[in-house]
Write a protein that holds these residues in place. Structure first.
Motif, PDB file in Angstrom:
ATOM      1  N   SER A 247     111.428  -5.001  -4.349  1.00 52.16           N
ATOM      2  CA  SER A 247     111.250  -4.411  -3.023  1.00 52.16           C
ATOM      3  C   SER A 247     111.632  -5.387  -1.919  1.00 52.16           C
ATOM      4  CB  SER A 247     109.791  -3.975  -2.840  1.00 52.16           C
ATOM      5  OG  SER A 247     108.927  -5.103  -2.947  1.00 52.16           O
ATOM      6  N   GLN A 248     111.835  -6.655  -2.266  1.00 53.11           N
ATOM      7  CA  GLN A 248     112.176  -7.677  -1.289  1.00 53.11           C
ATOM      8  C   GLN A 248     113.487  -8.330  -1.680  1.00 53.11           C
ATOM      9  OE1 GLN A 248     108.861 -10.358  -1.242  1.00 53.11           O
ATOM     10  NE2 GLN A 248     107.395  -8.822  -0.534  1.00 53.11           N
ATOM     11  N   SER A 249     114.196  -8.791  -0.694  1.00 53.93           N
ATOM     12  CA  SER A 249     115.498  -9.412  -0.969  1.00 53.93           C
ATOM     13  C   SER A 249     115.360 -10.694  -1.775  1.00 53.93           C
ATOM     14  CB  SER A 249     116.218  -9.711   0.360  1.00 53.93           C
ATOM     15  OG  SER A 249     115.417 -10.571   1.174  1.00 53.93           O
ATOM     16  N   SER A 250     114.167 -11.305  -1.703  1.00 56.81           N
ATOM     17  CA  SER A 250     113.946 -12.550  -2.433  1.00 56.81           C
ATOM     18  C   SER A 250     113.498 -12.310  -3.872  1.00 56.81           C
ATOM     19  CB  SER A 250     112.887 -13.387  -1.698  1.00 56.81           C
ATOM     20  OG  SER A 250     111.672 -12.659  -1.593  1.00 56.81           O
ATOM     21  N   GLY A 251     113.647 -11.085  -4.346  1.00 63.65           N
ATOM     22  CA  GLY A 251     113.259 -10.792  -5.723  1.00 63.65           C
ATOM     23  C   GLY A 251     111.760 -10.683  -5.862  1.00 63.65           C
ATOM     24  N   ALA A 252     111.214 -11.379  -6.827  1.00 67.83           N
ATOM     25  CA  ALA A 252     109.768 -11.310  -7.073  1.00 67.83           C
ATOM     26  C   ALA A 252     108.984 -12.048  -6.008  1.00 67.83           C
ATOM     27  CB  ALA A 252     109.452 -11.890  -8.450  1.00 67.83           C
ATOM     28  N   GLY A 253     109.657 -12.848  -5.210  1.00 66.22           N
ATOM     29  CA  GLY A 253     108.974 -13.558  -4.141  1.00 66.22           C
ATOM     30  C   GLY A 253     107.957 -14.540  -4.667  1.00 66.22           C
ATOM     31  N   ALA A 254     106.837 -14.625  -3.955  1.00 68.40           N
ATOM     32  CA  ALA A 254     105.816 -15.613  -4.313  1.00 68.40           C
ATOM     33  C   ALA A 254     104.886 -15.132  -5.413  1.00 68.40           C
ATOM     34  CB  ALA A 254     104.995 -15.960  -3.074  1.00 68.40           C
ATOM     35  N   TYR A 255     105.022 -13.869  -5.836  1.00 70.46           N
ATOM     36  CA  TYR A 255     104.077 -13.304  -6.801  1.00 70.46           C
ATOM     37  C   TYR A 255     104.781 -13.006  -8.121  1.00 70.46           C
ATOM     38  CZ  TYR A 255     102.058 -12.515  -2.209  1.00 70.46           C
ATOM     39  OH  TYR A 255     101.619 -12.681  -0.924  1.00 70.46           O
ATOM     40  N   TYR A 256     105.321 -14.050  -8.721  1.00 71.13           N
ATOM     41  CA  TYR A 256     106.090 -13.878  -9.958  1.00 71.13           C
ATOM     42  C   TYR A 256     105.193 -14.051 -11.186  1.00 71.13           C
ATOM     43  CZ  TYR A 256     109.502 -14.680 -13.649  1.00 71.13           C
ATOM     44  OH  TYR A 256     110.217 -14.612 -14.812  1.00 71.13           O
ATOM     45  N   PHE A 257     105.338 -13.131 -12.143  1.00 68.80           N
ATOM     46  CA  PHE A 257     104.667 -13.221 -13.446  1.00 68.80           C
ATOM     47  C   PHE A 257     105.746 -13.164 -14.515  1.00 68.80           C
ATOM     48  CE2 PHE A 257     101.574 -11.376 -10.614  1.00 68.80           C
ATOM     49  CZ  PHE A 257     100.368 -11.947 -10.990  1.00 68.80           C
ATOM     50  N   ASN A 258     105.619 -14.022 -15.534  1.00 65.88           N
ATOM     51  CA  ASN A 258     106.595 -13.934 -16.614  1.00 65.88           C
ATOM     52  C   ASN A 258     106.224 -12.788 -17.566  1.00 65.88           C
ATOM     53  OD1 ASN A 258     104.869 -14.903 -18.852  1.00 65.88           O
ATOM     54  ND2 ASN A 258     104.998 -16.895 -17.838  1.00 65.88           N
ATOM     55  N   TYR A 259     107.171 -12.416 -18.395  1.00 67.45           N
ATOM     56  CA  TYR A 259     107.021 -11.215 -19.244  1.00 67.45           C
ATOM     57  C   TYR A 259     105.861 -11.338 -20.226  1.00 67.45           C
ATOM     58  CZ  TYR A 259     108.555  -7.137 -21.922  1.00 67.45           C
ATOM     59  OH  TYR A 259     108.618  -5.904 -22.534  1.00 67.45           O
ATOM     60  N   ASP A 260     105.674 -12.526 -20.798  1.00 63.51           N
ATOM     61  CA  ASP A 260     104.576 -12.701 -21.760  1.00 63.51           C
ATOM     62  C   ASP A 260     103.220 -12.534 -21.090  1.00 63.51           C
ATOM     63  OD1 ASP A 260     106.336 -13.121 -23.811  1.00 63.51           O
ATOM     64  OD2 ASP A 260     106.334 -15.313 -23.599  1.00 63.51           O
ATOM     65  N   GLU A 261     103.082 -13.083 -19.877  1.00 61.72           N
ATOM     66  CA  GLU A 261     101.837 -12.895 -19.115  1.00 61.72           C
ATOM     67  C   GLU A 261     101.576 -11.416 -18.867  1.00 61.72           C
ATOM     68  OE1 GLU A 261     100.594 -16.083 -15.917  1.00 61.72           O
ATOM     69  OE2 GLU A 261     102.704 -15.601 -15.694  1.00 61.72           O
ATOM     70  N   ILE A 262     102.618 -10.730 -18.419  1.00 61.12           N
ATOM     71  CA  ILE A 262     102.477  -9.307 -18.093  1.00 61.12           C
ATOM     72  C   ILE A 262     102.078  -8.512 -19.329  1.00 61.12           C
ATOM     73  CG2 ILE A 262     103.743  -7.264 -17.342  1.00 61.12           C
ATOM     74  CD1 ILE A 262     105.455  -9.142 -15.620  1.00 61.12           C
ATOM     75  N   ASN A 263     102.728  -8.818 -20.451  1.00 59.76           N
ATOM     76  CA  ASN A 263     102.418  -8.091 -21.685  1.00 59.76           C
ATOM     77  C   ASN A 263     100.959  -8.298 -22.082  1.00 59.76           C
ATOM     78  OD1 ASN A 263     103.450  -6.443 -23.887  1.00 59.76           O
ATOM     79  ND2 ASN A 263     103.074  -8.238 -25.151  1.00 59.76           N
ATOM     80  N   GLU A 264     100.463  -9.536 -21.903  1.00 61.59           N
ATOM     81  CA  GLU A 264      99.067  -9.830 -22.247  1.00 61.59           C
ATOM     82  C   GLU A 264      98.112  -9.083 -21.321  1.00 61.59           C
ATOM     83  OE1 GLU A 264      95.995 -13.664 -22.305  1.00 61.59           O
ATOM     84  OE2 GLU A 264      98.166 -13.963 -22.096  1.00 61.59           O
ATOM     85  N   TYR A 265      98.386  -9.110 -20.018  1.00 62.56           N
ATOM     86  CA  TYR A 265      97.519  -8.412 -19.072  1.00 62.56           C
ATOM     87  C   TYR A 265      97.578  -6.902 -19.278  1.00 62.56           C
ATOM     88  CZ  TYR A 265      97.587 -12.894 -16.611  1.00 62.56           C
ATOM     89  OH  TYR A 265      97.472 -14.207 -16.292  1.00 62.56           O
ATOM     90  N   PHE A 266      98.770  -6.390 -19.598  1.00 61.07           N
ATOM     91  CA  PHE A 266      98.944  -4.941 -19.759  1.00 61.07           C
ATOM     92  C   PHE A 266      98.133  -4.402 -20.925  1.00 61.07           C
ATOM     93  CE2 PHE A 266     101.191  -1.283 -21.583  1.00 61.07           C
ATOM     94  CZ  PHE A 266     101.209  -0.438 -20.484  1.00 61.07           C
ATOM     95  N   THR A 267      98.081  -5.164 -22.016  1.00 55.00           N
ATOM     96  CA  THR A 267      97.338  -4.708 -23.204  1.00 55.00           C
ATOM     97  C   THR A 267      95.837  -4.847 -23.031  1.00 55.00           C
ATOM     98  OG1 THR A 267      97.608  -6.918 -24.177  1.00 55.00           O
ATOM     99  CG2 THR A 267      99.215  -5.219 -24.780  1.00 55.00           C
TER     100      THR A 267
END
Length: 608
Positions: A247-267
């Protein structure tokens, strides 16, 4: 200090009622102001967070399906291409025609028309087939597919080609812009869905790629307009930790999560969770995009929500203070109108301390004092009714216990047992006489004991066991008694002489009325929700519907039916002690036998 507070208390007690009411209202209204203020200071932030999260969740519920729908379109386009006749012939191991001949075929023309239809959509910008050229195949990039066929060598400098080469197990790849070469992004599209396929020629396999190019701008704009605000951030990330859209031109901006973190939180959670990212408190949520290895990430910074919560607290406090002042003014005015009648009511209530409560005259006005008088009159009526009901219940219980005990003292059983003992004595069976006398003594000791009205289930089982043993001595062991009761229920307290009338009825009117005069009694028990259920079953002659109705009727249980009296009294005694849902439930079938469920509510459990 103690004297100081005592003086204040004394002065307050001596104040007029109107002054007391005014001071009381002031205190009562001030305390909620303080409590509400403290509550909102500590809770408003949570409320703001909850409301913000709820709003973002509702947005996501509409955006996530849109993303999945567009992704599914791309996947369906890819499936249509691979299901076409041209593509099946291209990848068939049985193909006999050359690539050049296939490029001029009607199938190639249809394949080209299908691609044109796709490229005319708002999503697909370009379709390309990257094919490694077999040694004996030259100049096949001709015909209707001239613009869509490309040598695979042109893709070797791209990042996506390196991924396919480095991980042979990868068969498909959803590519963000930096996966593509500058040529691809300039002429085809800045994002692509690429799948790998194989061409076989002369027993040798050659690798090819089917690429569907589209614009990433669609997903960027969707995230920007639907999910993000000035402070929030939303982005798509794939399994290689690459930001697909943002949603921002800077990509993930200051709130970046890597895929492994996201997968862990999602489950572990399907809701927004608080996290600290780069020293900032944020609330993050993750949604899996079906069909691809994407996660939708939404990050809400906590700072703006905290500021908003403070503003709401201040506004609520000012509004509440304004209403407190208004209420206090009305309370002060009303206190004057209450004092005269309150004094009259208090005098009447004082007299009720030493005598039974007597109803006051009906109120002349239906205000708070009038309601108080009406409530006092209702309370008086309720207390009198309860006292009358208690006396009636106590009398019914006394009569039921007396009748139940009287019914247990069965002279016929005593006479028959004594006659059996006399017969055994005449036969010279001293040991049997001794056992019979001991069992009879134990039986009546348990029956006639006046020390308590309740006994344990274990004692009741001993009582009926003694009864059956005496009957077996008389009828030569024709009755078998089986007891299967869990140990944890043996210490449960039940009214005395609960089982004996049921067992006696089963023996005399069930088993002994059979021609063979033999049978089996089974006693089981279990706990079910808020009651204990004891089941007594026999294989006696059974009862018809009319006899079953007489079991519960005191009027029809005449003197000739002493066991019926005992059963009725037991049933009624359980209902008085434990409520109408307790008591005896009979089920019987002629020629099969009878079952009796004894229901005892645990909420009415008595102790020794």
């Amino acid at each position: 200090m103690k004297n100081f507070f005592q003086n204040i208390k004394k002065r307050y007690l001596n104040l007029p009622i109107q002054a007391k009411l005014t001071i009381s209202h002031l205190i009562i209204l001030s305390i909620p102001v303080i409590i509400v203020g403290i509550f909102f200071v500590f809770r408003m932030y949570d409320m703001v967070v909850s409301e913000t999260i709820s709003r973002e969740q509702n947005k996501t519920l509409s955006v996530a399906p849109t993303i999945e729908k567009e992704v599914d379109k791309i996947l369906q386009f890819e499936k249509q291409l691979k299901d076409s006749t041209y593509f099946e012939k291209l990848t068939s191991s049985q193909r006999t025609e050359s690539l050049r001949t296939l490029s001029f075929s009607e199938d190639a023309k249809e394949f080209s028309n299908l691609i044109e239809d796709m490229q005319s959509s708002t999503l697909i910008k370009k379709v390309k087939l990257y094919i490694n050229e077999p040694p004996r195949e030259k100049d096949y990039i001709v015909g209707p597919l001239y613009d869509n066929l490309t040598l695979a060598a042109e893709a070797r400098g791209s990042y996506w080609h390196g991924i396919f080469s480095g991980t042979p197990t990868t068969t498909s790849l959803m590519c963000p812009p930096f996966y593509l070469s500058s040529l691809e992004k300039e002429h085809y599209g800045n994002a692509a869905y690429i799948t790998k396929f194989t061409i076989k020629q002369d027993g040798v396999s050659y690798q090819g790629f089917l690429a569907l190019y589209f614009s990433q701008d669609f997903f960027d704009e969707l995230l920007k307009t639907s999910l993000a605000s000035e402070d929030n951030s939303a982005y798509l990330i794939n399994s290689r930790d690459s930001v697909v859209a943002s949603s921002q031109s800077s990509g993930a901006g200051a709130y970046y999560f890597n895929y492994d973190e996201i997968n862990e939180y999602f489950t572990s959670s399907n809701n927004f969770i608080p996290k600290t990212v780069a020293g900032k408190e944020v609330y993050a949520a993750f949604y899996n995009v079906k069909g691809v290895d994407w996660y939708l990430v939404i990050a809400l910074p906590a700072g703006p929500m905290l500021t908003h919560s403070y503003q709401l607290v201040l506004g609520m406090f000012l509004i509440y203070l304004f209403f407190v002042l208004i209420v206090f003014w009305f309370a002060n005015r009303l206190s004057h109108s209450l004092t005269s009648r309150i004094t009259a009511v208090s005098e009447e209530m004082k007299r009720a301390k030493s005598n039974l409560p007597v109803a006051l005259p009906p109120p002349t006005a239906i205000d708070e004092v009038g309601v108080m008088i009406d409530s006092y009159n209702h309370m008086t009526e309720t207390i009198n009714n309860l006292m009358e009901s208690q006396m009636k219940t106590a009398e019914e219980l006394r009569i039921a216990e007396f009748n139940s005990l009287q019914a247990q003292i069965n002279p016929h059983f005593l006479y028959n047992t004594m006659e059996m003992i006399n017969w055994l004595a005449q036969q010279g069976k001293q040991e049997e006489v001794s056992q019979a006398i001991i069992k009879l003594s134990r039986y009546y000791k348990l029956t006639l004991s006046k020390k308590k009205s309740f006994s344990t289930l274990s004692e009741e089982l001993e009582h009926v066991t003694t009864y059956v043993e005496l009957q077996n001595m008389r009828f030569h062991d024709t009755i078998e008694l089986v007891i299967d009761v869990p140990e944890e229920l043996l210490d449960y307290t039940i009214p005395k002489l609960t089982l004996q009338p049921v067992i006696e009825n089963a023996v005399l009117h069930g088993i002994l009325e059979k021609e063979c005069k033999t049978g089996t009694l089974v006693i089981t028990a279990w706990r079910e929700e808020e009651e204990i259920i004891i089941l007594v079953s026999d294989d006696g002659v059974g009862m018809d519907e009319e006899t079953l109705k007489e079991i519960y009727s005191q009027d029809k249980a005449g003197p000739s039916k002493g066991s019926n009296i005992a059963v009725y009294n037991t049933h009624r005694r359980l209902q008085i002690l434990y409520g109408e849902t307790s008591g005896l439930v009979y089920r019987s079938e002629i020629g099969v036998g009878t079952e009796v469920e004894i229901h005892i509510a645990t909420s009415g459990e008595e102790t020794n």
